[in-house]
Scaffold this motif. Sequence first.
Motif, mmCIF file in Angstrom:
data_model
loop_
_atom_site.group_PDB
_atom_site.id
_atom_site.type_symbol
_atom_site.label_atom_id
_atom_site.label_comp_id
_atom_site.label_asym_id
_atom_site.label_seq_id
_atom_site.Cartn_x
_atom_site.Cartn_y
_atom_site.Cartn_z
ATOM 1 N N MET A 44 0.903 -1.165 -0.273
ATOM 2 C CA MET A 44 0.125 0.090 -0.089
ATOM 3 C C MET A 44 0.997 1.279 -0.113
ATOM 4 S SD MET A 44 -1.183 -0.181 4.072
ATOM 5 C CE MET A 44 -0.562 -1.829 4.498
ATOM 6 N N GLY A 45 0.207 2.229 -0.394
ATOM 7 C CA GLY A 45 0.905 3.658 -0.140
ATOM 8 C C GLY A 45 1.110 4.189 1.256
ATOM 9 N N ARG A 46 1.753 5.445 1.438
ATOM 10 C CA ARG A 46 1.768 5.684 2.837
ATOM 11 C C ARG A 46 0.400 6.470 2.975
ATOM 12 N NH1 ARG A 46 1.374 10.624 3.950
ATOM 13 N NH2 ARG A 46 1.955 11.383 1.883
ATOM 14 N N PRO A 57 -3.476 -6.606 11.069
ATOM 15 C CA PRO A 57 -2.968 -7.865 11.516
ATOM 16 C C PRO A 57 -3.005 -8.982 10.656
ATOM 17 C CG PRO A 57 -4.799 -6.983 12.716
ATOM 18 C CD PRO A 57 -4.491 -6.086 11.588
ATOM 19 N N GLY A 58 -2.134 -9.886 10.692
ATOM 20 C CA GLY A 58 -2.091 -11.082 10.148
ATOM 21 C C GLY A 58 -1.607 -11.194 8.840
ATOM 22 N N ARG A 59 -1.016 -10.079 8.424
ATOM 23 C CA ARG A 59 -0.300 -9.495 6.893
ATOM 24 C C ARG A 59 0.802 -9.067 7.191
ATOM 25 N NH1 ARG A 59 -6.296 -8.084 6.080
ATOM 26 N NH2 ARG A 59 -6.022 -8.120 8.350
ATOM 27 N N HIS A 60 1.711 -9.306 5.844
ATOM 28 C CA HIS A 60 2.802 -8.611 5.836
ATOM 29 C C HIS A 60 2.864 -7.387 5.377
ATOM 30 C CE1 HIS A 60 7.340 -8.302 5.692
ATOM 31 N NE2 HIS A 60 7.295 -8.450 4.386
ATOM 32 N N ASN A 61 2.675 -6.132 6.153
ATOM 33 C CA ASN A 61 2.667 -4.948 5.392
ATOM 34 C C ASN A 61 3.594 -3.967 4.829
ATOM 35 O OD1 ASN A 61 -0.357 -3.730 6.842
ATOM 36 N ND2 ASN A 61 0.382 -5.727 7.866
ATOM 37 N N ILE A 62 3.601 -3.737 3.665
ATOM 38 C CA ILE A 62 4.697 -3.110 2.933
ATOM 39 C C ILE A 62 4.138 -1.796 2.608
ATOM 40 C CG2 ILE A 62 6.191 -3.184 0.998
ATOM 41 C CD1 ILE A 62 5.659 -6.226 0.824
ATOM 42 N N VAL A 63 4.813 -0.831 2.738
ATOM 43 C CA VAL A 63 4.169 0.532 2.696
ATOM 44 C C VAL A 63 5.417 1.338 1.733
ATOM 45 C CG1 VAL A 63 3.919 3.041 3.501
ATOM 46 C CG2 VAL A 63 3.361 0.699 4.899
ATOM 47 N N ILE A 64 4.665 1.800 0.623
ATOM 48 C CA ILE A 64 5.587 2.403 -0.232
ATOM 49 C C ILE A 64 5.413 4.029 -0.064
ATOM 50 C CG2 ILE A 64 5.982 3.153 -2.800
ATOM 51 C CD1 ILE A 64 4.446 0.510 -3.537
ATOM 52 N N HIS A 73 6.743 1.064 12.722
ATOM 53 C CA HIS A 73 7.110 -0.306 13.349
ATOM 54 C C HIS A 73 6.072 -1.255 12.755
ATOM 55 C CE1 HIS A 73 9.777 1.758 16.158
ATOM 56 N NE2 HIS A 73 8.931 2.678 16.556
ATOM 57 N N ASP A 74 6.359 -2.483 12.677
ATOM 58 C CA ASP A 74 5.486 -3.543 12.052
ATOM 59 C C ASP A 74 5.269 -3.394 10.484
ATOM 60 O OD1 ASP A 74 5.632 -4.646 14.826
ATOM 61 O OD2 ASP A 74 4.081 -3.282 15.281
ATOM 62 N N CYS A 75 6.057 -2.809 10.036
ATOM 63 C CA CYS A 75 5.762 -2.571 8.517
ATOM 64 C C CYS A 75 7.217 -2.408 7.699
ATOM 65 C CB CYS A 75 4.916 -1.294 8.329
ATOM 66 S SG CYS A 75 3.242 -1.376 8.410
ATOM 67 N N VAL A 76 7.220 -2.940 6.687
ATOM 68 C CA VAL A 76 8.337 -2.549 5.835
ATOM 69 C C VAL A 76 8.239 -1.533 5.005
ATOM 70 C CG1 VAL A 76 9.965 -3.655 4.072
ATOM 71 C CG2 VAL A 76 8.904 -5.290 5.824
ATOM 72 N N VAL A 77 9.317 -0.402 4.966
ATOM 73 C CA VAL A 77 8.885 0.674 4.248
ATOM 74 C C VAL A 77 10.002 0.488 3.130
ATOM 75 C CG1 VAL A 77 9.224 3.398 4.265
ATOM 76 C CG2 VAL A 77 8.163 2.088 6.255
ATOM 77 N N VAL A 78 9.393 0.765 1.841
ATOM 78 C CA VAL A 78 9.986 0.881 0.733
ATOM 79 C C VAL A 78 9.885 2.326 -0.300
ATOM 80 C CG1 VAL A 78 10.712 -1.620 0.605
ATOM 81 C CG2 VAL A 78 8.650 -0.429 -0.823
ATOM 82 N N PHE A 79 10.585 2.426 -1.237
ATOM 83 C CA PHE A 79 10.572 3.724 -1.901
ATOM 84 C C PHE A 79 9.877 3.511 -3.220
ATOM 85 C CE2 PHE A 79 13.676 3.915 1.169
ATOM 86 C CZ PHE A 79 12.936 4.622 2.122
ATOM 87 N N ASP A 80 9.743 2.420 -3.946
ATOM 88 C CA ASP A 80 9.160 2.285 -5.071
ATOM 89 C C ASP A 80 8.163 0.679 -5.339
ATOM 90 O OD1 ASP A 80 11.008 0.183 -6.136
ATOM 91 O OD2 ASP A 80 12.383 1.884 -6.384
ATOM 92 N N ILE A 81 7.593 0.830 -6.375
ATOM 93 C CA ILE A 81 6.751 -0.364 -6.712
ATOM 94 C C ILE A 81 7.625 -1.682 -6.746
ATOM 95 C CG2 ILE A 81 6.211 -0.263 -9.069
ATOM 96 C CD1 ILE A 81 3.700 -1.426 -6.603
ATOM 97 N N GLN A 82 8.822 -1.438 -7.434
ATOM 98 C CA GLN A 82 9.620 -2.667 -7.798
ATOM 99 C C GLN A 82 10.488 -3.176 -6.315
ATOM 100 O OE1 GLN A 82 9.852 0.082 -9.450
ATOM 101 N NE2 GLN A 82 9.442 -0.479 -11.562
ATOM 102 N N ALA A 83 10.670 -2.511 -5.417
ATOM 103 C CA ALA A 83 11.015 -2.663 -4.295
ATOM 104 C C ALA A 83 10.137 -3.382 -3.153
ATOM 105 C CB ALA A 83 11.696 -1.615 -3.495
ATOM 106 N N ALA A 84 8.880 -2.943 -3.343
ATOM 107 C CA ALA A 84 7.657 -3.497 -2.839
ATOM 108 C C ALA A 84 7.473 -4.920 -3.247
ATOM 109 C CB ALA A 84 6.426 -2.810 -2.850
#
Length: 169
Positions: A44-46, A57-64, A73-84
């Motif tokens: 998802m986006g920020r 909860p119960g999901r691997h949250n990735i924020v672009i 905390h509890d999320c992976v933050v990335v900077f583009d769709i490819q990294a996500a």
Amino acid sequence: MISISIIVAYASNYVIGKDGKLPWHIPADLKYFKELTFGCPIIMGRKTFESIGRPLPGRHNIVITRNDKYHSHDCVVVFDIQAALKEAKDFAEKNGKDDIFIIGGAEIYRQAKDFIDKAFITEVHSDFEGDAVFDMLDYSNWKEISRNYYANESMNLPYSFVVLTRISR
């Protein structure tokens, strides 16, 4: 093979949000979303993340985000769709998951269009005012594999769950 999907709810006029929130409340749609995405990586986006207010909860949250100082905390933050997508695929492979879900918002859906294999759509059969609009898929590249119509009697708000699969790029 890992499938990359979008999951989106939009109104008849393609509105997906207003002021960072859904412009409708359909409990069955929220349940459907949870059932499909539970245990899977979600991208998802920020703005979408902040509108939810917490990691799901119960999901691997990735924020672009474009902000290289942003963290959560509890999320992976990335900077583009490819990294996500790389982070999501790594998680899926390590955890035996077959699905990656892109959950919004409008800009992230646009960036992901060329990468997705499936679309899980809730069509809300009414127009709504909003400030976020879904950029429609080119239906000539997609095949509808299911459609189920429902009515939300408490709101007099009909909707359909639609699943599409890509037939060509």
